[in-house]
Write a protein that holds these residues in place. Structure first.
Motif, PDB file in Angstrom:
ATOM      1  N   THR A  78     -21.381  13.151   5.912  1.00 16.22           N
ATOM      2  CA  THR A  78     -22.789  13.361   5.577  1.00 16.22           C
ATOM      3  C   THR A  78     -23.691  12.318   6.231  1.00 16.22           C
ATOM      4  O   THR A  78     -24.898  12.508   6.308  1.00 16.22           O
ATOM      5  N   ARG A  79     -23.127  11.226   6.702  1.00 16.92           N
ATOM      6  CA  ARG A  79     -23.903  10.158   7.346  1.00 16.92           C
ATOM      7  C   ARG A  79     -24.092  10.373   8.842  1.00 16.92           C
ATOM      8  O   ARG A  79     -24.878   9.679   9.473  1.00 16.92           O
ATOM      9  N   ASP A 116     -27.612  10.804   9.933  1.00 19.85           N
ATOM     10  CA  ASP A 116     -28.357   9.533   9.912  1.00 19.85           C
ATOM     11  C   ASP A 116     -28.035   8.707  11.153  1.00 19.85           C
ATOM     12  O   ASP A 116     -28.923   8.105  11.756  1.00 19.85           O
ATOM     13  N   LYS A 126     -29.846   9.570  14.425  1.00 16.87           N
ATOM     14  CA  LYS A 126     -31.256   9.174  14.536  1.00 16.87           C
ATOM     15  C   LYS A 126     -31.427   7.737  15.036  1.00 16.87           C
ATOM     16  O   LYS A 126     -32.545   7.305  15.309  1.00 16.87           O
ATOM     17  N   LEU A 127     -30.328   6.989  15.130  1.00 20.89           N
ATOM     18  CA  LEU A 127     -30.388   5.579  15.498  1.00 20.89           C
ATOM     19  C   LEU A 127     -30.186   5.390  17.000  1.00 20.89           C
ATOM     20  O   LEU A 127     -29.551   6.214  17.651  1.00 20.89           O
ATOM     21  N   GLY A 139     -23.263   3.143  14.304  1.00 25.55           N
ATOM     22  CA  GLY A 139     -24.693   3.234  14.028  1.00 25.55           C
ATOM     23  C   GLY A 139     -25.477   2.584  15.136  1.00 25.55           C
ATOM     24  O   GLY A 139     -25.079   2.609  16.299  1.00 25.55           O
ATOM     25  N   GLN A 156     -32.594   0.990  14.184  1.00 30.06           N
ATOM     26  CA  GLN A 156     -33.514   1.994  13.650  1.00 30.06           C
ATOM     27  C   GLN A 156     -34.582   2.251  14.712  1.00 30.06           C
ATOM     28  O   GLN A 156     -34.821   1.403  15.581  1.00 30.06           O
ATOM     29  N   TYR A 191     -22.639   2.505   9.538  1.00 28.62           N
ATOM     30  CA  TYR A 191     -21.875   3.195   8.502  1.00 28.62           C
ATOM     31  C   TYR A 191     -20.395   3.139   8.860  1.00 28.62           C
ATOM     32  O   TYR A 191     -20.035   3.177  10.043  1.00 28.62           O
ATOM     33  N   ARG A 247     -22.276   1.027   4.010  1.00 27.38           N
ATOM     34  CA  ARG A 247     -23.498   1.001   4.822  1.00 27.38           C
ATOM     35  C   ARG A 247     -23.915  -0.445   5.004  1.00 27.38           C
ATOM     36  O   ARG A 247     -23.971  -1.212   4.047  1.00 27.38           O
TER      37      ARG A 247
END
Length: 182
Positions: A104-105, A108, A111-112, A127, A130, A139, A149
């Protein structure tokens, strides 16, 4: 007959009293054991180490626990900040969520601004930066223990202005090397 009944009654009362006395002794022994257990010093954990259900981490050199230990424990989180006076203000937060699967991560992570994965033992953190460039979020898949995280804001302070992205990522990798997985 009265003598036999009277003797029987006396024996019954004596047996009851003996039984009650044994219960009282057992209860007193239990209370004494509890008192001894309370009097014995509790095993103390290292006050500079924080733990979750999945990992523990000792405060890295130059860092201290950031926040109330009880709060961090309740939220399955380790959090450390650099000790003031170093010229570089730095903080790292690592939380553990047993209910969130790594799959599920992935949205996310997409997007990094990706950085190379950081491996700690047999766990790989994925990861990157941002979109605003102010922090790194990573993650890790902890299998049946959920995910971890990492939140690592860009260091600040007078000496931090000379740090490039590679130096910041190297510092993060150094900090993560202190994680001990359970």
């Amino acid at each position: 007959m009265k003598k036999v009944l009277f003797s029987f009654a006396i024996l019954a009362v004596a047996a009851t009293m003996t039984s009650c006395d044994n219960k009282g002794t057992k209860n007193a022994d239990a209370k004494d054991s509890a008192a001894v257990a309370e009097a014995a010093p509790a095993e103390t954990a290292d006050p500079n180490t924080l733990s979750t259900d999945a990992f523990s981490m000792k405060a890295p050199e130059g860092y201290e626990i950031d926040g109330k230990v009880e709060y961090l424990q309740q939220n399955h989180k380790v959090s450390f900040r650099s000790v003031s006076g170093s010229g570089i203000n730095s903080k790292i937060d690592i939380c553990h969520d047993a209910n969130i699967k790594f799959e599920t991560r992935k949205a996310d992570i997409a997007k990094l601004k990706a950085i190379d994965p950081i491996k700690v033992g047999n766990v790989e953190f994925q990861g990157g930066w941002q979109p605003d460039g102010k922090s790194i979020v990573l993650y890790a898949d902890l299998a049946d223990k959920g995910t971890a995280r990492v939140f690592f804001p860009k260091p600040s302070g007078p000496k931090a202005k000379d740090l490039d992205d590679a130096a910041i990522i190297a510092k993060l990798a150094e900090l993560l090397s202190g994680l001990n997985f359970k």
